[in-house]
Design an enzyme around this catalytic site. Structure first.
Site, PDB file in Angstrom:
ATOM      1  CE  LYS A  53       4.239 -17.946  27.362  1.00  0.00           C
ATOM      2  NZ  LYS A  53       5.260 -17.485  26.413  1.00  0.00           N
ATOM      3  CD  GLN A  97       8.764 -17.044  26.008  1.00  0.00           C
ATOM      4  OE1 GLN A  97       7.795 -17.790  26.032  1.00  0.00           O
ATOM      5  NE2 GLN A  97       8.658 -15.739  26.243  1.00  0.00           N
ATOM      6  CG  ASP A 120       3.514 -17.270  20.191  1.00  0.00           C
ATOM      7  OD1 ASP A 120       2.895 -16.735  21.127  1.00  0.00           O
ATOM      8  OD2 ASP A 120       4.697 -17.651  20.279  1.00  0.00           O
TER       9      ASP A 120
HETATM   10  N1  GUN Z   1       7.971 -13.214  24.412  1.00  0.00           N
HETATM   11  C1  GUN Z   1       7.232 -12.243  24.987  1.00  0.00           C
HETATM   12  N2  GUN Z   1       5.926 -12.407  24.710  1.00  0.00           N
HETATM   13  C2  GUN Z   1       5.843 -13.514  23.936  1.00  0.00           C
HETATM   14  C3  GUN Z   1       4.751 -14.198  23.338  1.00  0.00           C
HETATM   15  O1  GUN Z   1       3.575 -13.821  23.430  1.00  0.00           O
HETATM   16  N3  GUN Z   1       5.074 -15.302  22.634  1.00  0.00           N
HETATM   17  C4  GUN Z   1       6.353 -15.725  22.484  1.00  0.00           C
HETATM   18  N4  GUN Z   1       6.573 -16.812  21.756  1.00  0.00           N
HETATM   19  N5  GUN Z   1       7.384 -15.112  23.022  1.00  0.00           N
HETATM   20  C5  GUN Z   1       7.120 -14.015  23.739  1.00  0.00           C
END
Ligand code: GUN
Length: 285
Positions: A53, A97, A120
Site C-alpha cells: 500500500k 489493517q 476501507d
Molecule cells: N486485511 C485484509 N484485507 C484488508 C482490507 O481490505 N482492509 C484492511 N483494513 N485490512 C485488510
C-alpha cells in the site's frame, strides 16, 4: 485450459494511471491526498500488505504515513491514535489493517474511524450507504472484483451470481454490489449444504473464504466467470481458494492468484483516498 485468465495487474495499472493523474490535479490545487495506515502487531501477511500500500501511494503521488503499534497496544491506545488521525487535515484516509491482535474489539476500532475518512468502506455508515444505494466509499476488494467482472464484458444483469464467503471485507459487500448490477445473488458459506451444487448454478462465481482448493473443477458451470479472492500461503507460495487448473478447464474467464484480485484491492484503496481528498476539497470550495 480453455478459460481466459483475467489480468488484474494490467487492469490495475491502467486504473492507477487515472488515480495518479487525479492525485496530481488535487495536489496542484493545494490538497495532496494523504493516507494513514495503522498497523498493530507484527502479523507477517499484514506487513506485506501494508508495504505494498505504501509503495502504491508513492507511485500515485499520495502522501502516506504508517502508524505502527505493538501487539500489546490496548483498545484505548489504538482508538486514541485513530482519534488523532480523524482530526488531521493532511490525512484524508485512514486504514486500520485487519486482523487486529486477539483481544481487540475490531468493530469498535472500525467504528472509531470517521466515516468521511473510512477508505476501507467498513464503517457501518458506509456499509449502510452501500446497501441503501447511495455509496460513498466502496470496500476495496469488492470494488476491484466488480471491475474484473466488468473487464470480461459479461453482463451481470439477470445472471446467477454465487458468492462463497460472507465476510465484511469481501462476501457481504460483493453480494450487494452484484445485486446493484441486477444479478440474482446467492451467498454461500461454510455451513451451506451442497456447496458444489450451489456453485454449479453460478454464471458468475466469486470465492473469498481463505481455504485452498475449496472450489474444484466439478463445482464450476461450463462458461462461468470465476473470481478467486483467496490468498493462502501454501509451502511458501500464494494460492487462491479455487483449484485454478481444474476451474480453468471449465470456465470462460478466471482470475489467477497472484495477479488477479490482489492488485485491484490496492488501486481501489488509492482511488478511495483520492475520493476522500476530493470530498474535503468540495467542502472547502
Ligand atoms: N486485511 C485484509 N484485507 C484488508 C482490507 O481490505 N482492509 C484492511 N483494513 N485490512 C485488510
Amino acid at each position: 485450459m480453455s478459460a481466459k485468465s483475467i489480468d488484474g495487474r494490467s487492469i490495475a495499472a491502467e486504473l492507477e494511471k487515472k488515480v495518479a493523474a487525479e492525485a496530481a490535479e488535487l495536489s496542484a490545487a493545494g490538497i495532496t491526498p494523504g493516507l494513514a495506515v495503522v498497523l498493530v502487531g507484527d502479523d507477517p501477511a499484514s506487513r506485506v500488505y501494508v508495504n505494498s500500500k505504501k509503495k502504491a501511494c508513492l507511485r500515485c503521488g499520495i502522501y502516506s504515513e504508517e502508524v505502527k503499534l505493538p501487539a500489546t497496544a490496548t483498545q484505548a491506545e489504538i482508538m486514541a491514535v485513530i482519534d488523532q488521525l480523524n482530526q488531521r487535515n493532511d490525512i484524508h484516509g485512514i486504514l486500520v489493517q485487519l486482523p487486529m491482535p486477539a483481544g481487540i474489539d475490531e468493530h469498535q476500532i472500525i467504528n472509531c474511524v470517521h466515516p468521511s475518512k473510512d477508505v476501507d468502506g467498513f464503517h457501518p455508515v458506509n456499509l449502510g450507504r452501500l446497501i441503501s444505494d447511495e455509496p460513498m466509499f466502496i470496500p476495496c476488494t469488492p470494488a476491484g472484483v466488480m471491475d474484473l467482472i466488468k473487464s470480461t464484458g459479461v453482463e451481470i444483469k439477470g445472471k446467477e451470481c454465487v458468492v462463497v464467503g460472507r465476510s465484511l471485507i469481501v462476501g457481504k459487500p460483493v453480494s450487494f454490489l452484484l445485486l446493484r448490477e441486477h444479478g440474482t445473488v446467492t451467498i454461500a458459506h461454510s455451513r451451506t449444504a451442497n456447496l458444489a451444487e450451489v456453485c454449479r448454478r453460478a454464471d458468475i462465481l466469486v470465492v473469498g473464504v481463505g481455504r485452498p482448493n475449496l472450489v474444484t473443477g466439478n463445482m464450476i458451470k461450463p462458461g462461468a466467470v470465476v473470481i478467486d479472492v483467496g490468498t493462502n500461503r501454501v509451502n511458501n507460495s500464494l494460492v487462491g481458494d479455487v483449484n485454478f487448473e481444474e476451474a480453468a478447464a471449465v470456465a470462460s474467464y478466471i482470475t489467477p492468484v497472484p495477479g488477479g484480485v490482489g492488485p485491484m484491492t490496492i488501486v481501489k484503496l488509492m482511488e478511495n483516498t483520492v475520493l476522500a481528498a476530493r470530498l474535503t476539497k468540495k467542502q472547502h470550495s
